[in-house]
Design an enzyme around this catalytic site. Sequence first.
Site, short mmCIF file in Angstrom:
data_model
loop_
_atom_site.label_atom_id
_atom_site.label_comp_id
_atom_site.label_asym_id
_atom_site.label_seq_id
_atom_site.Cartn_x
_atom_site.Cartn_y
_atom_site.Cartn_z
N CYS A 62 12.31 8.56 6.41
CA CYS A 62 11.81 9.68 7.20
C CYS A 62 12.42 11.03 6.80
O CYS A 62 13.60 11.12 6.50
CB CYS A 62 12.09 9.47 8.67
SG CYS A 62 11.49 7.95 9.33
N ARG A 119 11.13 11.20 -0.43
CA ARG A 119 11.99 10.28 0.30
C ARG A 119 11.23 9.00 0.69
O ARG A 119 11.84 8.00 1.04
CB ARG A 119 12.51 10.95 1.58
CG ARG A 119 13.43 12.12 1.31
CD ARG A 119 13.67 12.91 2.57
NE ARG A 119 14.46 12.18 3.54
CZ ARG A 119 15.78 12.20 3.61
NH1 ARG A 119 16.46 12.93 2.74
NH2 ARG A 119 16.45 11.52 4.51
N TRP A 155 8.55 6.87 7.79
CA TRP A 155 8.59 5.62 7.02
C TRP A 155 8.74 4.53 8.06
O TRP A 155 9.81 4.40 8.67
CB TRP A 155 9.79 5.66 6.07
CG TRP A 155 9.80 4.65 4.99
CD1 TRP A 155 9.17 4.72 3.78
CD2 TRP A 155 10.52 3.41 4.98
NE1 TRP A 155 9.44 3.60 3.03
CE2 TRP A 155 10.27 2.78 3.74
CE3 TRP A 155 11.35 2.76 5.89
CZ2 TRP A 155 10.81 1.56 3.39
CZ3 TRP A 155 11.89 1.54 5.54
CH2 TRP A 155 11.62 0.95 4.30
N ASN A 204 14.67 10.55 12.69
CA ASN A 204 14.97 9.71 11.53
C ASN A 204 16.08 8.78 11.96
O ASN A 204 17.10 9.24 12.48
CB ASN A 204 15.40 10.60 10.35
CG ASN A 204 15.88 9.79 9.16
OD1 ASN A 204 15.65 8.59 9.10
ND2 ASN A 204 16.52 10.45 8.22
N GLY A 205 15.91 7.47 11.74
CA GLY A 205 16.94 6.50 12.15
C GLY A 205 16.32 5.42 13.02
O GLY A 205 15.09 5.27 13.04
N GLU A 258 19.56 -3.45 -14.24
CA GLU A 258 18.98 -2.14 -13.98
C GLU A 258 17.63 -1.98 -14.69
O GLU A 258 16.67 -1.45 -14.11
CB GLU A 258 19.96 -1.03 -14.40
CG GLU A 258 19.44 0.38 -14.22
CD GLU A 258 19.07 0.76 -12.78
OE1 GLU A 258 19.33 -0.03 -11.87
OE2 GLU A 258 18.49 1.84 -12.60
N LYS A 291 14.14 -1.22 -12.74
CA LYS A 291 13.29 -0.07 -13.06
C LYS A 291 11.85 -0.54 -13.25
O LYS A 291 10.92 0.05 -12.73
CB LYS A 291 13.75 0.62 -14.36
CG LYS A 291 14.95 1.51 -14.25
CD LYS A 291 14.73 2.84 -13.59
CE LYS A 291 14.94 2.83 -12.12
NZ LYS A 291 16.20 2.64 -11.51
N GLU A 343 10.21 -1.97 -9.83
CA GLU A 343 9.97 -1.04 -8.71
C GLU A 343 8.84 -0.06 -8.99
O GLU A 343 8.14 0.33 -8.08
CB GLU A 343 11.25 -0.31 -8.29
CG GLU A 343 11.81 0.66 -9.28
CD GLU A 343 13.11 1.31 -8.82
OE1 GLU A 343 13.32 1.46 -7.61
OE2 GLU A 343 13.92 1.68 -9.70
N HIS A 394 20.65 -23.20 -17.91
CA HIS A 394 21.00 -23.94 -16.70
C HIS A 394 19.87 -23.94 -15.67
O HIS A 394 20.10 -24.24 -14.51
CB HIS A 394 22.30 -23.37 -16.10
CG HIS A 394 23.47 -23.50 -17.02
ND1 HIS A 394 24.02 -24.72 -17.34
CD2 HIS A 394 24.15 -22.57 -17.74
CE1 HIS A 394 25.02 -24.53 -18.20
NE2 HIS A 394 25.10 -23.23 -18.46
N LYS A 402 13.42 7.03 -1.03
CA LYS A 402 14.49 7.52 -1.89
C LYS A 402 15.85 7.31 -1.24
O LYS A 402 16.82 6.98 -1.90
CB LYS A 402 14.25 9.02 -2.16
CG LYS A 402 15.29 9.67 -3.07
CD LYS A 402 15.19 9.15 -4.48
CE LYS A 402 16.21 9.74 -5.41
NZ LYS A 402 16.37 8.92 -6.63
C1 F6R Z 1 16.39 2.26 -7.62
C2 F6R Z 1 17.07 3.09 -6.64
C3 F6R Z 1 17.73 2.41 -5.49
C4 F6R Z 1 19.01 3.14 -5.11
C5 F6R Z 1 19.61 2.51 -3.85
C6 F6R Z 1 20.92 3.18 -3.46
O1 F6R Z 1 15.83 3.03 -8.63
O2 F6R Z 1 17.06 4.29 -6.72
O3 F6R Z 1 17.98 1.07 -5.77
O4 F6R Z 1 19.91 3.06 -6.17
O5 F6R Z 1 18.71 2.62 -2.79
O6 F6R Z 1 20.74 4.53 -3.21
P1 F6R Z 1 21.95 5.54 -3.23
O7 F6R Z 1 22.50 5.57 -4.62
O8 F6R Z 1 21.37 6.84 -2.81
O9 F6R Z 1 22.96 5.00 -2.26
#
Ligand code: F6R
Length: 614
Positions: free
Chosen positions: A2, A27, A76, A102-103, A484, A488, A491, A507, A609
């Site tokens: 949010c 976000r 959200w 938000n929350g 990672e 990428k 997602e 295994h 985000k």
């Molecule tokens: C993936 C991504 C998320 C963040 C995770 C932690 O591309 O961006 O997996 O890494 O939500 O977010 P932060 O770093 O803001 O705590």
Amino acid sequence: MCGIVGYAGSRQAGPILLDGLARLEYRGYDSAGVAVLSPGGGLCVKKTKGRLSALNELTDSGRALDGVIGVGHTRWATHGEPNDVNSHPHVGENGRIAVVHNGIIENYAEIKKFLRQKGLTFQSDTDTEVVAQLLEYYLSGGEDLISAVYKVLHRIEGAYALGILCADTPDSFVAARKDAPLIIGYGGNCNFIASDVTAIIKYTHEVSYMDDGEVAVVTKDSVEVYDALRRRVEKPRHTVDWDVSDAEKGGYEHFMFKEIMEQPEALRATIYPRVKDGRVVFEELKIGEEYIRKLKKIYIAACGSSYHVGMIGKYNLERLTRIPTETVLASELRYSDPLIDKDTLVIVISQSGETLDSMAALREAKSRGARILSIVNVVGSSIARESDDVVYTHAGPEIAVATTKAYSTQLAVLNMLGVYFAGLLGKMEPEQYDEIVAELRLLPEKAARVLADTERIKYLASRCFNHESVFYIGRNLDYALGLEGSLKLKEISYIHSEAYAAGELKHGTISLIEPGTLVVALCTYLPLFDKAMSNVVEVISRGASVVALTAEGRAGELSGTVEPENILTVPETHPVLEPSLGIIPLQLFAYYIALQRGCDIDKPRNLAKSVTVE
Ligand code: F6R
């Protein structure tokens, strides 16, 4: 997650709120709404499910809303499906109060029951509506707005950033915060609140960060802030050192691509100020040699990509410092009764500095006596402010949901901390120290070289985008890198993908390899190159189609086994730094595949985000 924006000034609020919400889109959200105090008295509320374009249409981009004070929200969904009714702002039964939130209000069900018994009826399935209704309940009992707000805050449990409009106080709005981000912006003859700086950077660079328990009364000319006991607080003001253009696409099709391309500069800004006379220095750290010498253990806690940085950190910090290092998912740490005490350093990694799980891990570790060092990108964020030491990454604002440049700068900082600690502890030979420091300084330039080869990766992606399942395999640092790379891809392209420690394949997982299965084999960690090669042979002999990534000088050794056009390379560097370069082709590979598949790259489905709920 949010987004909130609030404005009090002399211009029409609607267009400013809509513009602010557009800058918070990154976000993540599924519906949006605005409320404005109408000049004739009363509230005008417009909200709708879906993208901001729908709200723009409903309000003529805000121009249809008459009034100079208002709040806006991107939702959200957590409680109640994304629909028009559940969208914020929520309005109390008498239409005097509008609330954006938000929350999560954890005890909303109990409050709802109480209010229903008092005869109030609810429109939505949200937790937020209880705030609006409870406020009106107290107002109708004769309380003034601020007293009613304090009563509500004492009664609700959970996390909140709140923006509150009241028809009875037409010159102001109220904001409150606990465990969810909220900033105040000072615009001269107008004032703002926002979930983050991007929403208001166009109007002001001067901000304050609200603390937990605080309440702000915002008018066009003043912002008064009170603490949880309703005492007046003087908030320090900070100047944001980046500009509106940093948060815009600047001619690129996607923020993600722009941010991938910004990595050399972000690495330079993060690394260079911390290398002086050939030594790694962290002038911002308060911990000294004596503390580091006594350290028994390091814990790294983070989520998602930041956790993946921590996975590389586990290998490298232990390798360089010989201090036992454990990396844990922040969401698991708080419930695992961890062996953390005053001799443990807990490193929390977070781009946003607002991730609730990471914050909870931080608090859990602190309650056990640990010292907290955080690696954070957003200046003044909650995690930064609750840490004993903060090392800021200088990635600049990251807008795309999928992190790229923040990941790279976090990794640079963590590796530098390893070198710094190891140097203080005398755990590294001088030649090894000098070599790593020299390579750290070369990273920006080498990253730029990798980025010069995007066409090749684009071509490879055009051949791979139809796969529905991908494996990333690698050993040691390449395994952590694969985690990672795989995240990428999944997602942003929605392709199922998994990362495996290559030695673990036999295994169990190797049963999934069949003719045509796409395997991305990571062979950049050269001390284990030969072992990685045998895993490549292992999957190829079962019919896998392999894309391999290795250091420039080693491509020849793979070319007899892997199709030459399926081999990607990165410049060679010190082995502990190799993931800093290896990640770039993997980001680009994911990006181009998602592009081919027509995905919403900057705002992938279901993702936010900044994840400010548990
Ligand atoms: C993936 C991504 C998320 C963040 C995770 C932690 O591309 O961006 O997996 O890494 O939500 O977010 P932060 O770093 O803001 O705590």
